[in-house]
Design an enzyme around this catalytic site. Structure first.
Site, PDB file in Angstrom:
ATOM      1  N   HIS A   1       0.723  -1.025   0.056  1.00  0.00           N
ATOM      2  CA  HIS A   1       0.076   0.115  -0.050  1.00  0.00           C
ATOM      3  C   HIS A   1       0.979   1.237  -0.081  1.00  0.00           C
ATOM      4  CE1 HIS A   1      -4.096  -1.693   0.415  1.00  0.00           C
ATOM      5  NE2 HIS A   1      -3.492  -2.684   1.246  1.00  0.00           N
ATOM      6  N   THR A   2       2.155   1.348  -0.478  1.00  0.00           N
ATOM      7  CA  THR A   2       2.850   2.503  -0.654  1.00  0.00           C
ATOM      8  C   THR A   2       3.067   2.906  -1.995  1.00  0.00           C
ATOM      9  OG1 THR A   2       4.750   0.874  -0.887  1.00  0.00           O
ATOM     10  CG2 THR A   2       4.367   1.791   1.369  1.00  0.00           C
ATOM     11  N   ASP A   3       2.558   2.268  -2.775  1.00  0.00           N
ATOM     12  CA  ASP A   3       2.854   2.483  -4.394  1.00  0.00           C
ATOM     13  C   ASP A   3       1.789   3.574  -4.671  1.00  0.00           C
ATOM     14  OD1 ASP A   3       0.604   0.865  -4.602  1.00  0.00           O
ATOM     15  OD2 ASP A   3       0.965  -0.092  -6.351  1.00  0.00           O
TER      16      ASP A   3
ATOM     17  N   SER B   1      -3.281 -11.097 -10.885  1.00  0.00           N
ATOM     18  CA  SER B   1      -3.818 -11.388 -12.020  1.00  0.00           C
ATOM     19  C   SER B   1      -4.234 -10.576 -13.078  1.00  0.00           C
ATOM     20  CB  SER B   1      -4.849 -12.584 -11.903  1.00  0.00           C
ATOM     21  OG  SER B   1      -6.075 -12.156 -11.425  1.00  0.00           O
TER      22      SER B   1
ATOM     23  N   GLU C   1      -6.673   0.428 -15.546  1.00  0.00           N
ATOM     24  CA  GLU C   1      -7.274  -0.196 -14.298  1.00  0.00           C
ATOM     25  C   GLU C   1      -8.006   0.948 -13.532  1.00  0.00           C
ATOM     26  OE1 GLU C   1      -5.387  -3.482 -12.515  1.00  0.00           O
ATOM     27  OE2 GLU C   1      -6.528  -3.383 -10.782  1.00  0.00           O
TER      28      GLU C   1
ATOM     29  N   ASP D   1       2.132  -3.251  -9.628  1.00  0.00           N
ATOM     30  CA  ASP D   1       1.556  -4.409 -10.441  1.00  0.00           C
ATOM     31  C   ASP D   1       2.109  -4.358 -11.855  1.00  0.00           C
ATOM     32  OD1 ASP D   1       0.771  -4.794  -8.107  1.00  0.00           O
ATOM     33  OD2 ASP D   1      -1.369  -5.308  -8.596  1.00  0.00           O
TER      34      ASP D   1
HETATM   35  P1  ADP Z   1      -5.585  -9.890  -8.479  1.00  0.00           P
HETATM   36  O1  ADP Z   1      -5.053  -8.883  -9.292  1.00  0.00           O
HETATM   37  O2  ADP Z   1      -4.710  -9.932  -7.174  1.00  0.00           O
HETATM   38  O3  ADP Z   1      -5.793 -11.438  -8.831  1.00  0.00           O
HETATM   39  P2  ADP Z   1      -8.172  -8.386  -8.977  1.00  0.00           P
HETATM   40  O4  ADP Z   1      -9.249  -8.275  -8.439  1.00  0.00           O
HETATM   41  O5  ADP Z   1      -7.183  -7.312  -8.960  1.00  0.00           O
HETATM   42  O6  ADP Z   1      -7.140  -9.488  -8.256  1.00  0.00           O
HETATM   43  O7  ADP Z   1      -8.089  -8.805 -10.434  1.00  0.00           O
HETATM   44  C1  ADP Z   1      -8.906 -10.097 -10.555  1.00  0.00           C
HETATM   45  C2  ADP Z   1      -9.660  -9.967 -11.796  1.00  0.00           C
HETATM   46  O8  ADP Z   1      -8.856  -9.952 -13.040  1.00  0.00           O
HETATM   47  C3  ADP Z   1     -10.877 -11.077 -11.999  1.00  0.00           C
HETATM   48  O9  ADP Z   1     -11.989 -10.904 -11.149  1.00  0.00           O
HETATM   49  C4  ADP Z   1     -11.001 -10.991 -13.457  1.00  0.00           C
HETATM   50  O10 ADP Z   1     -11.850  -9.945 -13.910  1.00  0.00           O
HETATM   51  C5  ADP Z   1      -9.857 -10.574 -14.155  1.00  0.00           C
HETATM   52  N1  ADP Z   1      -9.125 -11.741 -14.543  1.00  0.00           N
HETATM   53  C6  ADP Z   1      -7.861 -12.076 -14.148  1.00  0.00           C
HETATM   54  N2  ADP Z   1      -7.323 -13.192 -14.716  1.00  0.00           N
HETATM   55  C7  ADP Z   1      -8.289 -13.501 -15.639  1.00  0.00           C
HETATM   56  C8  ADP Z   1      -8.316 -14.498 -16.782  1.00  0.00           C
HETATM   57  N3  ADP Z   1      -7.599 -15.277 -17.038  1.00  0.00           N
HETATM   58  N4  ADP Z   1      -9.577 -14.433 -17.384  1.00  0.00           N
HETATM   59  C9  ADP Z   1     -10.651 -13.642 -17.247  1.00  0.00           C
HETATM   60  N5  ADP Z   1     -10.609 -12.515 -16.288  1.00  0.00           N
HETATM   61  C10 ADP Z   1      -9.363 -12.467 -15.654  1.00  0.00           C
HETATM   62 MG    MG Z   2      -5.058  -6.800  -8.973  1.00  0.00          MG
END
Ligand code: ADP
Ligand code: MG
Length: 389
Positions: A30-32, A123, A154, A166
């Site tokens: 939570h610093t970025d 992700s 984002e 990220d």
């Molecule tokens: P994190 O980044 O920690 O994984 P986030 O809530 O920021 O969690 O992002 C997750 C979201 O990214 C998922 O709810 C989805 O909407 C999207 N997402 C990530 N990977 C995929 C994938 N392989 N296919 C479809 N959507 C994805």
């Molecule tokens: Mg994320």
């Protein structure tokens, strides 16, 4: 992956595969978005997108994880509104690319991800960066611009006011090193980690509903802290600008809750430097202690932890060969990161899994955190197996 692409779209002519990794943040949480320092590592776990030019004027995107296909005419992409759907990530990126002067060409995309969703291993950034590379299809864009463009997607389109960590690490990650990022200057330096340690991420397998709204609240609370401190330090632009000592001299002037949030950010920013210095001196115990300090600060001052994360951290610290552990990512679920001796890994895996199962009735997934390369095109993509293989 080409074979699956062909099955899905009928032809794999001209297919190229792009990879963007997830990450684990070792310290600096939570610093970025406060323009401070972070120390993430790009993971071997990555999102792959196979993409090929298509006839018919449309972009089609298929997510294997969602088993869902969506399509749009390229001419309508710039006018698409947020749908609160996974496609917001690639569409947000496509709109940013259009804004930066890159036309979106008709194409078919297949998304295959190894980054667990919503687990704090990012992700979302892996999806944004791999989407950007797939849409660009080899057209050059300076890496730092790519990172900023994906972050904007984002923040502006998905609606998550995230910092740049990220996207930055997904692009600038390197094998065998962690990356210390200055989130204001957007410069970084590679930090070689000492021998004799390894990192594991342990997944709580939960993401509490609070995560998104609490994140926004914290961003707002940090802005309130800046406003509260400014009269005493006129040069201050973000919490990154005050040292812990300076902060303590004015903390009593802030509302108590806001002061605690700011205290986390200020001490955490300083902890990144202390951790890097401990790492350079090979002081493994000090590194471990700083990770635990970081966790306590997130738990008590920033209040973004949860019972599952606290349990994993507390339990990890009682296991042989562990130097330290902390939550990683935004919080309210997701993963912890544990620093331990390599030969302690098998015992750790077994003990932490058994304890967590006994307490919460779920098996935690455990991921090795070998520092890996940042995003790019994959040449040898026949070897990317489908999920579940
Ligand atoms: P994190 O980044 O920690 O994984 P986030 O809530 O920021 O969690 O992002 C997750 C979201 O990214 C998922 O709810 C989805 O909407 C999207 N997402 C990530 N990977 C995929 C994938 N392989 N296919 C479809 N959507 C994805
Ligand atoms: Mg994320």
């Amino acid at each position: 992956m080409t074979e699956d692409f062909r099955k899905l779209y009928g032809s794999a002519e001209g297919v190229r595969v792009f990879r963007a990794p997830g990450r684990v943040n070792l310290i600096g949480e939570h610093t970025d978005y406060n323009l401070g320092f972070v120390l993430p590592v790009a993971l071997d776990l990555a999102t792959y997108i196979a993409a090929a030019p298509a006839a018919g004027g449309k972009v089609r995107i298929y997510s294997e994880d969602r088993r869902e296909m969506r399509e749009w005419r390229v001419s309508e992409i710039s006018a698409i509104l947020r749908a609160r759907h996974w496609t917001d990530y690639p569409i947000g990126v496509a709109q940013q690319l259009i804004g930066a002067g890159f036309a979106i060409e008709p194409a078919n995309l297949l998304i295959r991800s190894r980054v667990p969703e919503g687990s704090g291993l990012s992700s979302s950034a892996a999806l944004e960066v791999s989407s950007a590379l797939a849409f660009l299809n080899g057209r050059p864009l300076p890496p730092i611009e790519l990172a900023r463009l994906c972050q904007r997607a984002e923040v502006q389109f998905v609606g998550m006011p995230c910092g740049i960590m990220d996207q930055y690490i997904s692009i600038f990650g390197r094998e065998r090193t962690a990356v210390e990022i200055d989130c204001r200057s957007l410069e970084h330096r590679d930090v070689e980690l000492p021998a004799g340690i390894t990192f594991l991420a342990v997944n709580t397998m939960v993401k509490h509903a609070l995560a998104g709204s609490a994140y926004r609240d914290r961003v707002a609370e940090c802005a309130a802290a800046v406003e509260g401190i400014k009269p005493h330090f006129p040069q201050l632009k973000s919490l990154r600008d005050v040292s812990p000592e300076q902060f303590e001299s004015v903390a009593h002037r802030l509302p108590e809750g806001i002061a605690r949030r700011a205290r986390h950010v200020v001490t955490e920013t300083a902890r990144v430097g202390r951790f890097v210095s401990a790492s350079e001196h090979g002081d493994l115990h000090r590194m471990g202690r700083l990770m635990v300090e970081s966790h306590r600060s997130l738990q008590h001052d920033y209040e973004v932890s949860c019972a599952e994360l606290d349990f994993l951290v507390d339990r990890s610290l009682g296991i042989e060969g562990v130097f330290g552990a902390r939550m990683t990512g935004g919080g309210f679920g997701g993963c912890t990161v544990t620093m331990l001796q390599p030969d302690a890994v098998p015992g750790f895996r077994q003990e932490i899994a058994e304890s967590y199962e006994r307490r919460f009735g779920v098996t935690p997934a455990i991921y090795p955190c070998e520092p890996s390369a940042g995003a790019g095109e994959v040449k040898n993509f026949e070897t990317i197996p489908s999920a579940g293989h």
